[in-house]
Design an enzyme around this catalytic site. Structure first.
Site, PDB file in Angstrom:
ATOM      1  N   HIS A 244      97.846 -15.779  93.478  1.00 52.16           N
ATOM      2  CA  HIS A 244      98.594 -14.605  93.925  1.00 52.16           C
ATOM      3  C   HIS A 244      99.987 -14.986  94.476  1.00 52.16           C
ATOM      4  CE1 HIS A 244      95.001 -12.112  93.583  1.00 52.16           C
ATOM      5  NE2 HIS A 244      94.332 -12.877  94.400  1.00 52.16           N
TER       6      HIS A 244
HETATM    7  O1  RIB Z   1      95.770  -9.830  97.654  1.00 51.38           O
HETATM    8  C1  RIB Z   1      96.245 -11.151  97.661  1.00 51.38           C
HETATM    9  C2  RIB Z   1      97.088 -11.399  98.869  1.00 51.38           C
HETATM   10  O2  RIB Z   1      96.313 -11.228 100.050  1.00 51.38           O
HETATM   11  C3  RIB Z   1      97.623 -12.848  98.949  1.00 51.38           C
HETATM   12  O3  RIB Z   1      98.853 -12.846  99.605  1.00 51.38           O
HETATM   13  C4  RIB Z   1      96.587 -13.550  99.777  1.00 51.38           C
HETATM   14  O4  RIB Z   1      97.131 -14.658 100.496  1.00 51.38           O
HETATM   15  C5  RIB Z   1      96.208 -12.466 100.750  1.00 51.38           C
HETATM   16  O5  RIB Z   1      97.154 -12.478 101.798  1.00 51.38           O
END
Ligand code: RIB
Ligand code: CA
Length: 316
Positions: A244
């Site tokens: 992500h």
């Molecule tokens: O949904 C993914 C996000 O949420 C990423 O930034 C992960 O680190 C959590 O913070």
């Protein structure tokens, strides 16, 4: 267009706001390993874990990297609604129990001070937000003019299925009031949401045989990736890491790894089923604050860049 090399394009000065977090730590490494970027400041925000845990992880990680980049301690909870965390995934320590050398307990400046310094003194070109937008919203509310000339790149939101509720992505769900305030500002915003990040997954067979090498940083990054793959088993039924936050760093690099569409967006700010839900406004009724929203990603190239850069950086 290929990825711009630093000689072809000016190095982009960035500030990172983050809630490390396993994928945040990998994203910080990617930013520090990327010659197109200069990380001028980092602020922490409660999200994946408590503000104490995410701030400690940030400081210890920079110490392990031997880097003296300003770190500011930010918000311990959202502007409104209940505080949530992702400790079930990242652990109460925010790093899945992965060991990292301790550091001195000197006082940490405020996020407000470090963020202002990044914008006013270090004149960053972009603000890369990898967690809930609480710190950004506080500054936006107090001094919106400071954010007028920078691009905000945010890993957050989804127009498809959520990962914390069926309709909401974690960073949007954690502080929807902050996200709404930022989305309705006049800033230049680039969003990398679950729609593309959930397509960027690493499996054990794709990793180099010796991980990221045998330096202390290489062993730490390999352990973080391993912990993230382990944590994903109950959710995905197999070991895999969803990149992500590294995706947001790639978006900040400005490569052509993503295709974007301009969209007018709103977010659910009430507690309940719609909390944190991102929705596209019909153009006719849009707020006019069009946002560049990532709709496609070149997964293979992004993963190759991620693995190569972390391995080269960790080997020193
Ligand atoms: O949904 C993914 C996000 O949420 C990423 O930034 C992960 O680190 C959590 O913070
Ligand atoms: Ca994050």
């Amino acid at each position: 267009m290929s990825d711009p090399s630093p000689t072809e394009a000016r190095v982009r000065r960035i500030h990172i706001d983050t809630d490390p977090g396993l994928d945040d730590l990998l994203a910080l490494a990617l930013a520090l390993a990327s010659p197109e970027l200069s990380v001028e400041g980092i602020t922490t925000v409660a999200g994946n874990a408590s503000i104490d845990a995410v701030t400690e992880n940030t400081r210890r990680f920079l110490a392990l990297a031997g880097l003296d980049i300003p770190v500011g301690r930010g918000a311990s909870g959202p502007l409104a609604l209940s505080r949530v965390s992702a400790e079930s995934f990242h652990g109460a320590d925010g790093r899945g129990g992965v060991p990292i050398p301790a550091i001195d307990g000197r006082p940490v400046p405020s996020a407000r001070a470090v963020l202002r310094d990044s914008l006013l003194e270090r004149r960053v070109d972009a603000l890369v937000a990898l967690g809930p937008l609480t710190n950004v919203a506080v500054l936006m509310r107090e001094q919106p003019e400071l954010l007028r000339d920078v691009e905000l790149v945010w890993m957050g939101g989804t127009l498809g299925a959520g990962n914390v509720t069926p309709l909401a992505e974690f960073n949007a769900f954690a502080d929807p009031a902050a996200a709404s305030l930022v989305l309705n500002s006049q800033s230049r915003i680039r969003i990398v949401g679950l729609d593309v990040t959930q397509c960027v997954t690493l499996r054990p067979a794709e990793l180099p045989s010796d991980g990221f090498g045998h330096s202390s940083m290489g062993r730490f990054l390999s352990a973080v990736l391993e912990a993230q793959m382990e944590a994903e088993i109950p959710l995905a039924g197999e070991r895999l890491a969803v990149l992500h936050d590294p995706c947001a760093v790639c978006a900040a690099i400005g490569s052509d790894l993503f295709r974007y569409e301009e969209k007018d967006l709103e977010i659910g700010v009430e507690e309940g089923r719609e909390r944190g839900r991102l929705q596209e406004l019909p153009a006719a009724t849009g707020t006019g604050t069009s946002i560049h929203y990532a709709v496609e990603v070149h997964e293979v190239r992004l993963k190759g860049l991620f693995l190569q850069r972390l391995a080269d950086w960790a080997r020193g």
